[in-house]
Scaffold this motif. Structure first.
Motif, PDB file in Angstrom:
ATOM      1  N   GLU A  69      27.102  11.858  25.623  1.00 32.24           N
ATOM      2  CA  GLU A  69      28.062  12.078  26.793  1.00 32.24           C
ATOM      3  C   GLU A  69      27.590  13.477  27.527  1.00 32.24           C
ATOM      4  O   GLU A  69      27.944  13.787  28.535  1.00 32.24           O
ATOM      5  CB  GLU A  69      29.524  12.249  26.280  1.00 32.24           C
ATOM      6  CG  GLU A  69      30.158  10.874  26.191  1.00 32.24           C
ATOM      7  CD  GLU A  69      31.455  10.995  25.436  1.00 32.24           C
ATOM      8  OE1 GLU A  69      31.952  12.064  25.276  1.00 32.24           O
ATOM      9  OE2 GLU A  69      32.114  10.000  25.040  1.00 32.24           O
ATOM     10  N   ARG A  70      26.880  14.103  26.420  1.00 36.57           N
ATOM     11  CA  ARG A  70      26.433  15.612  27.131  1.00 36.57           C
ATOM     12  C   ARG A  70      25.074  15.478  27.479  1.00 36.57           C
ATOM     13  O   ARG A  70      24.557  16.701  28.122  1.00 36.57           O
ATOM     14  CB  ARG A  70      26.556  16.686  25.929  1.00 36.57           C
ATOM     15  CG  ARG A  70      28.007  16.839  25.138  1.00 36.57           C
ATOM     16  CD  ARG A  70      27.831  17.983  24.294  1.00 36.57           C
ATOM     17  NE  ARG A  70      27.100  17.884  23.182  1.00 36.57           N
ATOM     18  CZ  ARG A  70      27.284  17.285  21.990  1.00 36.57           C
ATOM     19  NH1 ARG A  70      28.673  17.046  21.741  1.00 36.57           N
ATOM     20  NH2 ARG A  70      26.554  17.170  21.015  1.00 36.57           N
ATOM     21  N   TYR A  71      24.491  14.347  27.380  1.00 35.52           N
ATOM     22  CA  TYR A  71      23.069  14.128  27.845  1.00 35.52           C
ATOM     23  C   TYR A  71      23.069  14.227  29.455  1.00 35.52           C
ATOM     24  O   TYR A  71      23.939  13.617  30.206  1.00 35.52           O
ATOM     25  CB  TYR A  71      22.580  12.948  27.266  1.00 35.52           C
ATOM     26  CG  TYR A  71      21.066  12.736  27.390  1.00 35.52           C
ATOM     27  CD1 TYR A  71      20.156  13.301  26.325  1.00 35.52           C
ATOM     28  CD2 TYR A  71      20.310  11.702  28.417  1.00 35.52           C
ATOM     29  CE1 TYR A  71      18.873  13.087  26.540  1.00 35.52           C
ATOM     30  CE2 TYR A  71      19.050  11.666  28.468  1.00 35.52           C
ATOM     31  CZ  TYR A  71      18.257  12.420  27.604  1.00 35.52           C
ATOM     32  OH  TYR A  71      16.984  12.311  27.639  1.00 35.52           O
ATOM     33  N   VAL A  72      21.971  14.938  30.117  1.00 37.29           N
ATOM     34  CA  VAL A  72      22.029  15.005  31.414  1.00 37.29           C
ATOM     35  C   VAL A  72      21.369  13.696  31.973  1.00 37.29           C
ATOM     36  O   VAL A  72      20.181  13.240  31.664  1.00 37.29           O
ATOM     37  CB  VAL A  72      21.069  16.246  31.944  1.00 37.29           C
ATOM     38  CG1 VAL A  72      20.982  16.271  33.312  1.00 37.29           C
ATOM     39  CG2 VAL A  72      21.586  17.328  31.419  1.00 37.29           C
ATOM     40  N   GLY A  73      22.115  12.969  32.713  1.00 32.60           N
ATOM     41  CA  GLY A  73      21.569  11.599  33.251  1.00 32.60           C
ATOM     42  C   GLY A  73      21.766  10.435  32.423  1.00 32.60           C
ATOM     43  O   GLY A  73      22.663  10.591  31.322  1.00 32.60           O
ATOM     44  N   GLU A  74      20.832   9.561  32.540  1.00 36.88           N
ATOM     45  CA  GLU A  74      21.029   8.282  31.434  1.00 36.88           C
ATOM     46  C   GLU A  74      20.154   8.413  30.424  1.00 36.88           C
ATOM     47  O   GLU A  74      19.153   9.177  30.584  1.00 36.88           O
ATOM     48  CB  GLU A  74      20.576   7.102  32.399  1.00 36.88           C
ATOM     49  CG  GLU A  74      21.417   6.766  33.655  1.00 36.88           C
ATOM     50  CD  GLU A  74      22.662   6.244  33.172  1.00 36.88           C
ATOM     51  OE1 GLU A  74      23.085   5.537  32.149  1.00 36.88           O
ATOM     52  OE2 GLU A  74      23.585   6.455  34.183  1.00 36.88           O
ATOM     53  N   TRP A  75      20.512   7.889  29.337  1.00 35.21           N
ATOM     54  CA  TRP A  75      19.947   7.852  28.087  1.00 35.21           C
ATOM     55  C   TRP A  75      19.082   6.805  27.834  1.00 35.21           C
ATOM     56  O   TRP A  75      19.694   5.500  27.966  1.00 35.21           O
ATOM     57  CB  TRP A  75      20.547   8.221  26.946  1.00 35.21           C
ATOM     58  CG  TRP A  75      19.752   8.658  25.554  1.00 35.21           C
ATOM     59  CD1 TRP A  75      19.618   9.656  25.250  1.00 35.21           C
ATOM     60  CD2 TRP A  75      19.481   7.738  24.532  1.00 35.21           C
ATOM     61  NE1 TRP A  75      18.788   9.769  23.781  1.00 35.21           N
ATOM     62  CE2 TRP A  75      19.007   8.471  23.573  1.00 35.21           C
ATOM     63  CE3 TRP A  75      19.642   6.429  24.416  1.00 35.21           C
ATOM     64  CZ2 TRP A  75      18.226   7.789  22.534  1.00 35.21           C
ATOM     65  CZ3 TRP A  75      19.030   5.695  23.188  1.00 35.21           C
ATOM     66  CH2 TRP A  75      18.374   6.643  22.507  1.00 35.21           C
ATOM     67  N   VAL A  76      17.698   6.766  27.678  1.00 33.57           N
ATOM     68  CA  VAL A  76      17.017   5.192  27.420  1.00 33.57           C
ATOM     69  C   VAL A  76      16.220   5.360  26.165  1.00 33.57           C
ATOM     70  O   VAL A  76      15.874   6.775  25.736  1.00 33.57           O
ATOM     71  CB  VAL A  76      15.979   5.135  28.605  1.00 33.57           C
ATOM     72  CG1 VAL A  76      14.877   4.172  28.168  1.00 33.57           C
ATOM     73  CG2 VAL A  76      16.623   5.047  29.924  1.00 33.57           C
ATOM     74  N   PRO A  77      16.202   4.559  25.192  1.00 32.26           N
ATOM     75  CA  PRO A  77      15.598   4.716  23.859  1.00 32.26           C
ATOM     76  C   PRO A  77      14.281   5.257  23.967  1.00 32.26           C
ATOM     77  O   PRO A  77      13.583   5.034  25.144  1.00 32.26           O
ATOM     78  CB  PRO A  77      15.638   3.217  23.389  1.00 32.26           C
ATOM     79  CG  PRO A  77      16.868   2.637  24.181  1.00 32.26           C
ATOM     80  CD  PRO A  77      17.028   3.316  25.219  1.00 32.26           C
ATOM     81  N   GLU A  78      13.495   5.829  23.035  1.00 32.83           N
ATOM     82  CA  GLU A  78      12.265   6.278  23.174  1.00 32.83           C
ATOM     83  C   GLU A  78      11.041   5.274  23.208  1.00 32.83           C
ATOM     84  O   GLU A  78      11.269   4.730  22.409  1.00 32.83           O
ATOM     85  CB  GLU A  78      12.066   7.227  21.831  1.00 32.83           C
ATOM     86  CG  GLU A  78      10.917   8.129  22.183  1.00 32.83           C
ATOM     87  CD  GLU A  78      10.865   9.018  20.809  1.00 32.83           C
ATOM     88  OE1 GLU A  78       9.592   9.445  20.513  1.00 32.83           O
ATOM     89  OE2 GLU A  78      11.692   9.537  20.444  1.00 32.83           O
ATOM     90  N   PRO A  79      10.442   5.291  24.142  1.00 34.96           N
ATOM     91  CA  PRO A  79       9.371   4.100  24.107  1.00 34.96           C
ATOM     92  C   PRO A  79       8.008   4.441  23.154  1.00 34.96           C
ATOM     93  O   PRO A  79       7.915   5.718  22.945  1.00 34.96           O
ATOM     94  CB  PRO A  79       8.675   4.382  25.655  1.00 34.96           C
ATOM     95  CG  PRO A  79       8.849   5.656  26.106  1.00 34.96           C
ATOM     96  CD  PRO A  79      10.242   6.186  25.362  1.00 34.96           C
TER      97      PRO A  79
END
Length: 318
Positions: free
Chosen positions: A88-98
């Motif tokens: 929720e504090r992350y800026v923008g969308e969170w995507v799993p690490e590739p």
């Protein structure tokens, strides 16, 4: 999992050295957390707890591998429990690490020595980006029960000791998670078809052919970009073939000198964008038939460290 070797008669038993469990543990932790950095931290913490014990305590543990898996599972469960607040504090969308496939990079990549945890993760369907995204919708207990049982084939009695619930409850958790996966993931097209579509997408991107890009995308396709507030990226999902195509072409205008490479991303055909010899974006794709339904573009440099290979050391582009 490892088992203890019985000492020869008259010899003092030597505490087990469980480093051989590292590959299994990092595979479990990455699937549970979707972050290579967090997975490595979890595994290192488990080993720290092992070596903090006395020799007598270690000798009392029949299977160090099982003990370490339990510890890693509990650590990951705690991390997942706090992840929602952190996201929720992350800026923008969170995507799993590739994850890269180290076989596609020439000698000189940091992971080529075998020290890079990314090289120890098996690139099967359980690390497919679409699969990891579905996992993000699960509760921590669902995710742990499902991954340990359905992916790594741990018995529900073993899972119960990690999740802190009964085996019957863990069975229900895994069943609920299984339904989520089945509902969210369409049948996957053959790898050859995926590779052809991504290659065509790359060519259309390079030539800034909006019509061709739109033709390769589902009309209601979605693109999610993860910059983490560290680099420029769309803060919300981009929806619709036309909107995505125009956004993609705009990136080419704003970032001159960008080079696109077709590379394996989490075991599936994807794209890597490099500029000045540095990897700046890694894109994973979800397909239904011969159309792209999802694009997950990771731009957060903290998530691209396993991809830090100079452009001129990359294997020749396909």
């Amino acid at each position: 999992m490892s088992s203890r070797t019985e000492p020869e008669p008259g010899l003092v038993p030597v505490p087990a050295r469980p480093e051989g469990e590292y590959r299994q543990l990092i595979n479990v932790a990455y699937r549970l957390l979707g972050s290579l950095a967090e997975a490595e931290d979890a595994v290192q913490e488990a080993f720290a707890r092992w070596y903090a014990m006395s020799d007598r305590q270690q000798e009392a543990i029949e299977s160090p591998g099982a003990w370490l898996t339990t510890v890693v599972g509990r650590i990951c469960l705690d991390v997942l429990g706090s992840a929602r607040a952190r996201r929720e504090r992350y800026v923008g969308e969170w995507v799993p690490e590739p994850l890269p496939d180290s076989r596609e990079w020439a000698t000189g990549r940091p992971g080529d020595s075998g020290a890079d945890p990314a090289d120890r993760i098996a690139l099967d369907e359980s690390v497919d980006m679409a699969f990891l995204v579905v996992l993000e919708s699960m509760t921590p207990a669902e995710r742990v029960a499902f991954i340990l049982h359905d992916v790594f084939r741990y018995a529900f009695t073993e899972v119960a000791t990690i999740v802190g619930r009964t085996p019957a409850a863990c069975r229900q958790l895994a069943s609920s998670a299984r339904r989520r996966v089945g509902a969210a993931r369409p049948p996957e097209p053959p790898t050859g078809l995926q590779a052809r579509v991504i290659k065509d997408f790359k060519q259309a991107w390079e030539t800034q052919d909006i019509a061709a890009l739109v033709g390769l995308l589902n009309p209601d396709a979605t693109m999610v970009a993860d910059g983490g507030g560290l680099v420029g990226a769309a803060l919300r999902p981009i929806v619709g073939a036309g909107e995505i195509a125009r956004y993609i072409v705009g990136i080419g205008d704003q970032v001159p000198g960008m080079k696109l490479l077709v590379r394996s991303v989490n075991g599936r055909p994807g794209l890597v964008a490099q500029r000045g010899g540095a990897t700046v974006t890694v894109a994973a794709f979800g397909l239904a038939g011969d159309r792209i339904t999802h694009i997950w573009a990771v731009r957060n440099p903290e998530k691209l460290q396993p991809w830090a290979a100079p452009e001129d050391t990359a294997v020749r582009d396909r």
